[in-house]
Design an enzyme around this catalytic site. Structure first.
Site: not given
Ligand code: ADP
Ligand code: MG
Ligand code: MG
Length: 514
Positions: A133, A151, A153, A158, A335, A404, A408-409, A490
């Site tokens: 995803r 990101e 995945n 999920s 990441k 970051k 994950e999660g 979402r």
């Molecule tokens: P995970 O793998 O834990 O889901 P993410 O990289 O998706 O990690 O980060 C979790 C959440 O943080 C995302 O769903 C988003 O809401 C927010 N986020 C992450 N990166 C960004 C970004 N560059 N700009 C704005 N919000 C972000």
């Molecule tokens: Mg993720």
């Molecule tokens: Mg995410």
């Protein structure tokens, strides 16, 4: 965008009866159609028999989403699938990145060790399955709107089960309930794309199941879903399972807690092929050959409390079952990989790491990917890393970034001023295990979220995920299946940094294209 972000959409509902009516329609439809989760555990146990379900949090209205952005995200998915298949085949590339972050991250080191152990004895299964995803937010630059990747995945992606149901919910409301609202005449026509994410993901699992073929040992074959104990998001997973068991495929699926792998599975000793056998708990004499193992667990350190959990992961990895994902495919989702792909080497040239995976003649694909990248920096001791360290530790500059770790999660990141505060707590030689990413700031929208029976109205931020399924041969690179597989929207309150639904921050939504 403008027409749908004005006062008219989503419409203002009368407090009281009108809101309650709409909420009631959603509550009942959701339970009737499995747009639901298990209730949170309550000390003492309010649900000792495991019979309760509750609504998944959801928006009252589908959120407006720019059509061109939606179409761009969908159309680039198969390119992303192929890109991550190539990355997963490049153990040299991944190994270097693992080395760079190893000092600050035992979890990644342990995963890498599982890969090395199996490599030493030789992999018996060369097929790899990805249920991916790719997540985006819309970035507004003047008048221009562009999707930017949050990101990618590669494990336990999920909500493919619930997102299709959310699209169906909003379609039901649009046909039957919204027309009854007081200012329904002001509602613009909604354009709700079909979303068959559960079917799409099941098609990926089926492609792997079919590619494996029959059991040479004469056992019936099955798919295993590796799950976490106490999983609340179980219906999301069940929707995929039911799609696999539908009359057209009718594939046996078993849910196996990650902690019970060694108890319930074994490797066939008599055969060099290392078939993975699954022993039914209700009837251990009944044996299935597990041909696809789909991980909805094992993506974070919490699932590996001791050495035997790592032995369990090793058992899956060295077996003949097609793992979704294999260790290398899981690592491709670090990441750090996304950062290395996005970081240009001086004078604005296309990132060299990306060039490594995209054939020279595929310039259009390369440019398509580049359009979706936002700036991501290493926090290591390279010149780019030094510059990023300066930004991350500056109390003003840091407000434009999210930092970051390789996790994950949801719930693992550090935002804005929390970045310098966290960096202070870790030795500088370990900063390289994090990446620093520019925050994407989507155009402001409003919506109402129904969560735990309460309505929360206000500014929201939407994150689009596009599912992709890919089956490829690790040795030859041959791709047997590569499809885009539906979407997830979402939505979270604009005061919240994180957007995960399961982590309790976001809610389910669907798009109306504008
Ligand atoms: P995970 O793998 O834990 O889901 P993410 O990289 O998706 O990690 O980060 C979790 C959440 O943080 C995302 O769903 C988003 O809401 C927010 N986020 C992450 N990166 C960004 C970004 N560059 N700009 C704005 N919000 C972000
Ligand atoms: Mg993720
Ligand atoms: Mg995410």
């Amino acid at each position: 965008m403008a027409s749908l972000t004005g006062a008219k959409y989503p419409p203002n509902l009368d407090d009281g009866l009108e809101k309650d009516n709409l909420a009631q329609a959603i509550k009942d439809w959701s339970i009737a159609h499995g747009l639901a989760v298990r209730p949170p555990p309550v000390i003492g146990g309010d649900d000792p028999h495991g019979i309760l379900a509750m609504n998944a949090p959801v928006t009252l209205f589908p959120s407006p989403f720019p059509r061109s952005c939606f179409e761009e995200a969908k159309s680039i998915q198969t390119t992303y699938n192929a890109l991550y298949a190539s990355i997963s085949r490049d153990a040299g590339f991944l190994g270097e990145l693992v080395q760079e972050i190893a000092g600050g991250d035992d979890f990644i080191t342990n995963l890498w060790d599982v890969y090395l152990r199996v490599k030493r004895e030789g992999y018996v299964q060369t097929l790899d399955l990805g249920l991916f995803r790719s997540d985006y937010m819309v970035h507004q630059d003047g008048d221009a709107l562009q999707i930017k990747q949050v990101e990618f995945n590669t494990i336990a992606s999920s909500f493919g089960g619930l997102s299709g149901q959310t699209s169906l919910l909003h379609e039901h409301l649009a046909q039957n309930i919204y027309p009854l609202l007081k200012d329904s005449h002001a509602l613009p026509p909604l354009d709700l794309p079909v979303n068959e994410s559960a079917k799409g993901l099941a098609a990926g699992l089926k492609a792997a199941f079919d590619a494996y073929g029959k059991s040479e040992l004469g056992h019936p074959t099955c798919v295993l879903f590796l799950v976490q104990g106490g999983e609340r998001n179980v219906f999301d997973q069940r929707h995929l399972e039911y799609a696999l068991q539908s009359s057209s495929s009718n594939i046996p699926v078993f849910r196996l807690p990650f902690s019970e792998i060694l108890e319930r599975t074994s490797i066939e000793d008599s055969s060099p092929k290392r078939q993975l056998l699954y022993h039914l708990p209700t009837n251990p004499a009944k044996v299935f050959e597990a041909v696809v193992v789909y991980l909805r667990a094992g993506y974070g350190p919490g699932d590996y409390p001791d050495a035997s959990a790592w032995e369990a992961r090793y058992q899956i990895e060295r077996s003949a079952a097609i793992a979704c994902p294999s260790v290398l495919t899981q690592l491709a989702g670090m990441k750090k990989v996304q950062q290395v792909l996005a970081t240009p080497e001086g004078n604005g040239a296309a990132p060299t790491a990306l060039r490594r995976f995209i054939p020279l003649q595929e310039e259009a694909q390369l440019n398509g990917l580049l359009r979706t990248f936002t700036n991501i920096f290493p926090l290591d001791s390279t010149p780019a890393g030094q510059e990023a360290r300066r930004l991350a530790t500056d109390s003003e500059q840091c407000k434009k970034y999210v930092m970051k770790p390789q996790r994950e999660g949801g719930g693992n990141n550090f935002y804005r001023i929390a970045i310098p505060a966290h960096l202070k707590t870790i030795p500088e030689e370990h900063w390289g295990s994090y990446i620093l990413m520019e925050l994407i700031t989507p155009p402001p929208l409003t919506n109402t979220i129904l969560r735990n029976g309460e309505l929360e109205q206000g500014g929201v931020i939407c994150e689009l995920g596009i599912y992709g399924t890919c089956l490829w041969d690790q040795t030859t690179g041959h791709i047997l299946h590569n499809e885009e597989a539906g979407y997830l929207l979402r939505t979270k309150g604009d005061q919240s940094e994180e957007g995960g639904v399961a982590a309790g921050f976001g809610c389910m939504d669907s798009v109306t294209l504008v």
